[in-house]
Write a protein that holds these residues in place. Sequence first.
Motif, PDB file in Angstrom:
ATOM      1  N   UNK A  41      44.090  22.191  45.694  1.00 18.48           N
ATOM      2  CA  UNK A  41      43.735  23.315  46.868  1.00 18.48           C
ATOM      3  C   UNK A  41      44.998  24.125  46.949  1.00 18.48           C
ATOM      4  N   UNK A  42      46.028  23.819  46.799  1.00 23.53           N
ATOM      5  CA  UNK A  42      47.085  24.723  47.287  1.00 23.53           C
ATOM      6  C   UNK A  42      47.219  25.716  46.137  1.00 23.53           C
ATOM      7  N   UNK A  43      47.075  24.975  44.865  1.00 25.51           N
ATOM      8  CA  UNK A  43      47.077  25.953  43.534  1.00 25.51           C
ATOM      9  C   UNK A  43      45.894  26.994  43.584  1.00 25.51           C
ATOM     10  N   UNK A  44      44.947  26.532  44.093  1.00 25.16           N
ATOM     11  CA  UNK A  44      43.691  27.596  44.208  1.00 25.16           C
ATOM     12  C   UNK A  44      43.925  28.612  45.174  1.00 25.16           C
ATOM     13  N   UNK A  45      44.488  28.132  46.340  1.00 26.82           N
ATOM     14  CA  UNK A  45      44.755  28.929  47.479  1.00 26.82           C
ATOM     15  C   UNK A  45      45.877  30.126  46.860  1.00 26.82           C
ATOM     16  N   UNK A  46      47.093  29.612  46.209  1.00 22.76           N
ATOM     17  CA  UNK A  46      47.882  30.476  45.539  1.00 22.76           C
ATOM     18  C   UNK A  46      47.476  31.381  44.547  1.00 22.76           C
ATOM     19  N   UNK A  47      46.678  30.987  43.724  1.00 23.63           N
ATOM     20  CA  UNK A  47      46.050  31.773  42.714  1.00 23.63           C
ATOM     21  C   UNK A  47      45.308  32.802  43.459  1.00 23.63           C
ATOM     22  N   UNK A  48      44.386  32.611  44.440  1.00 27.53           N
ATOM     23  CA  UNK A  48      43.678  33.648  45.201  1.00 27.53           C
ATOM     24  C   UNK A  48      44.524  34.621  45.928  1.00 27.53           C
ATOM     25  N   UNK A  49      45.739  34.081  46.372  1.00 23.98           N
ATOM     26  CA  UNK A  49      46.601  35.050  47.008  1.00 23.98           C
ATOM     27  C   UNK A  49      47.158  36.127  45.996  1.00 23.98           C
ATOM     28  N   UNK A  50      47.608  35.183  44.891  1.00 27.59           N
ATOM     29  CA  UNK A  50      48.143  36.261  43.917  1.00 27.59           C
ATOM     30  C   UNK A  50      46.960  37.320  43.351  1.00 27.59           C
ATOM     31  N   UNK A  51      45.854  36.694  43.281  1.00 24.09           N
ATOM     32  CA  UNK A  51      44.684  37.716  42.643  1.00 24.09           C
ATOM     33  C   UNK A  51      44.728  38.982  43.694  1.00 24.09           C
ATOM     34  N   UNK A  52      44.550  38.459  44.986  1.00 27.48           N
ATOM     35  CA  UNK A  52      44.375  39.473  46.163  1.00 27.48           C
ATOM     36  C   UNK A  52      45.685  40.539  45.949  1.00 27.48           C
ATOM     37  N   UNK A  53      46.985  39.795  45.705  1.00 24.36           N
ATOM     38  CA  UNK A  53      48.331  40.716  45.753  1.00 24.36           C
ATOM     39  C   UNK A  53      48.026  41.614  44.492  1.00 24.36           C
ATOM     40  N   UNK A  54      47.528  41.090  43.303  1.00 26.33           N
ATOM     41  CA  UNK A  54      47.630  41.797  42.292  1.00 26.33           C
ATOM     42  C   UNK A  54      46.539  42.955  42.417  1.00 26.33           C
ATOM     43  N   UNK A  55      45.542  42.878  43.420  1.00 21.55           N
ATOM     44  CA  UNK A  55      44.510  43.909  43.527  1.00 21.55           C
ATOM     45  C   UNK A  55      44.828  45.062  44.468  1.00 21.55           C
ATOM     46  N   UNK A  56      45.700  44.447  45.203  1.00 24.36           N
ATOM     47  CA  UNK A  56      46.255  45.295  46.195  1.00 24.36           C
ATOM     48  C   UNK A  56      47.388  46.372  45.557  1.00 24.36           C
ATOM     49  N   UNK A  57      48.289  45.591  44.750  1.00 28.74           N
ATOM     50  CA  UNK A  57      48.977  46.387  43.981  1.00 28.74           C
ATOM     51  C   UNK A  57      48.520  47.451  43.094  1.00 28.74           C
ATOM     52  N   UNK A  58      47.294  47.080  42.376  1.00 32.18           N
ATOM     53  CA  UNK A  58      46.661  48.044  41.522  1.00 32.18           C
ATOM     54  C   UNK A  58      46.235  49.229  42.123  1.00 32.18           C
ATOM     55  N   UNK A  59      45.579  48.768  43.385  1.00 26.27           N
ATOM     56  CA  UNK A  59      44.997  49.764  44.244  1.00 26.27           C
ATOM     57  C   UNK A  59      45.772  51.002  44.640  1.00 26.27           C
ATOM     58  N   UNK A  60      47.390  50.301  45.214  1.00 27.94           N
ATOM     59  CA  UNK A  60      48.117  51.367  45.516  1.00 27.94           C
ATOM     60  C   UNK A  60      48.828  52.129  44.401  1.00 27.94           C
ATOM     61  N   UNK A  61      48.951  51.365  43.208  1.00 26.16           N
ATOM     62  CA  UNK A  61      49.338  52.161  41.772  1.00 26.16           C
ATOM     63  C   UNK A  61      48.166  53.292  41.631  1.00 26.16           C
ATOM     64  N   UNK A  62      47.283  53.143  41.494  1.00 27.30           N
ATOM     65  CA  UNK A  62      45.914  54.037  41.288  1.00 27.30           C
ATOM     66  C   UNK A  62      46.091  55.018  42.174  1.00 27.30           C
ATOM     67  N   UNK A  63      46.321  54.927  43.687  1.00 26.52           N
ATOM     68  CA  UNK A  63      46.379  55.795  44.694  1.00 26.52           C
ATOM     69  C   UNK A  63      47.607  56.654  44.492  1.00 26.52           C
ATOM     70  N   UNK A  64      48.761  56.032  44.092  1.00 25.69           N
ATOM     71  CA  UNK A  64      49.846  56.940  43.902  1.00 25.69           C
ATOM     72  C   UNK A  64      49.927  57.940  42.595  1.00 25.69           C
ATOM     73  N   UNK A  65      49.149  57.227  41.737  1.00 27.61           N
ATOM     74  CA  UNK A  65      48.869  57.785  40.332  1.00 27.61           C
ATOM     75  C   UNK A  65      47.927  59.147  40.655  1.00 27.61           C
ATOM     76  N   UNK A  66      47.070  59.025  41.623  1.00 27.62           N
ATOM     77  CA  UNK A  66      46.300  60.302  42.066  1.00 27.62           C
ATOM     78  C   UNK A  66      46.875  61.278  42.906  1.00 27.62           C
ATOM     79  N   UNK A  67      47.874  60.896  43.494  1.00 27.36           N
ATOM     80  CA  UNK A  67      48.640  61.767  44.609  1.00 27.36           C
ATOM     81  C   UNK A  67      49.581  62.582  43.535  1.00 27.36           C
ATOM     82  N   UNK A  68      50.001  61.832  42.500  1.00 30.09           N
ATOM     83  CA  UNK A  68      50.850  62.547  41.627  1.00 30.09           C
ATOM     84  C   UNK A  68      50.206  63.491  40.780  1.00 30.09           C
ATOM     85  N   UNK A  69      48.789  63.169  40.421  1.00 34.49           N
ATOM     86  CA  UNK A  69      47.905  63.992  39.557  1.00 34.49           C
ATOM     87  C   UNK A  69      47.772  65.290  40.316  1.00 34.49           C
ATOM     88  N   UNK A  70      47.489  65.237  41.701  1.00 38.87           N
ATOM     89  CA  UNK A  70      47.364  66.209  42.623  1.00 38.87           C
ATOM     90  C   UNK A  70      48.302  67.318  42.589  1.00 38.87           C
TER      91      UNK A  70
END
Length: 229
Positions: free
Chosen positions: A12-41
Amino acid sequence: MLDRHTNRTVGGLERDMGWQMSESNAETAEKFDGRRQEIAQIALAVFLNKGYAGASMAQVAREAGIHKSSLYHHFSSKEAMFLAALTSDTATLLETVDRLAAAEGPGADARFLEALGVYFDVMRGSSIGALSTVIAETARQVPEVSVGFHTGFIARFRRTAQVLYGEAVAQGSRRPLREGTIERIIFGPLLADAMEDLMMDGVPAEDVETFATRDKATFIAMIDELTAA
């Protein structure tokens, strides 16, 4: 197996950690895409001011407040940055015409007329119209820009115009036209107006005789009249 400190299974801990890592990766990707859009502008503003040849990766990096090396994490080349800059204020519009072309069923004529307004906004109110001469010059000199612009914009516009108009013809509201004609009818006036804007920049407005297609409603009405069944 139980974790004696939490009474939770290790699985269960491994599943929780995996979910947290996936969520963190998604947030990182979203921030990266947002920053890329800012730089493109930011890059778009530089290209509008300097043109393609006069703009540089270093200048965009300075304007964005980052090191030039960091800029390459977002764009592999100046050509890629230029194409991203063009989409920075047109992405939503392009998605709209794609959505209209993908729709099915009755109401094809209404979708076609709605798309005309979107085409107007793309060509008259976005970076594409303002940078039309820069795009043309750069595309001749830089093959990557030529291919990217054709794939991302020209082919996309042609495809959606053909699909939308073809469906309206099939439903009886538009008259059949020779292949390629509808794209010329739509984009010819818009491109001519965009070019006139560039050529007459700085000339007092009262000294410039403008075309009626500068007004969106008039443009739609003109195409409507020219193509009605």
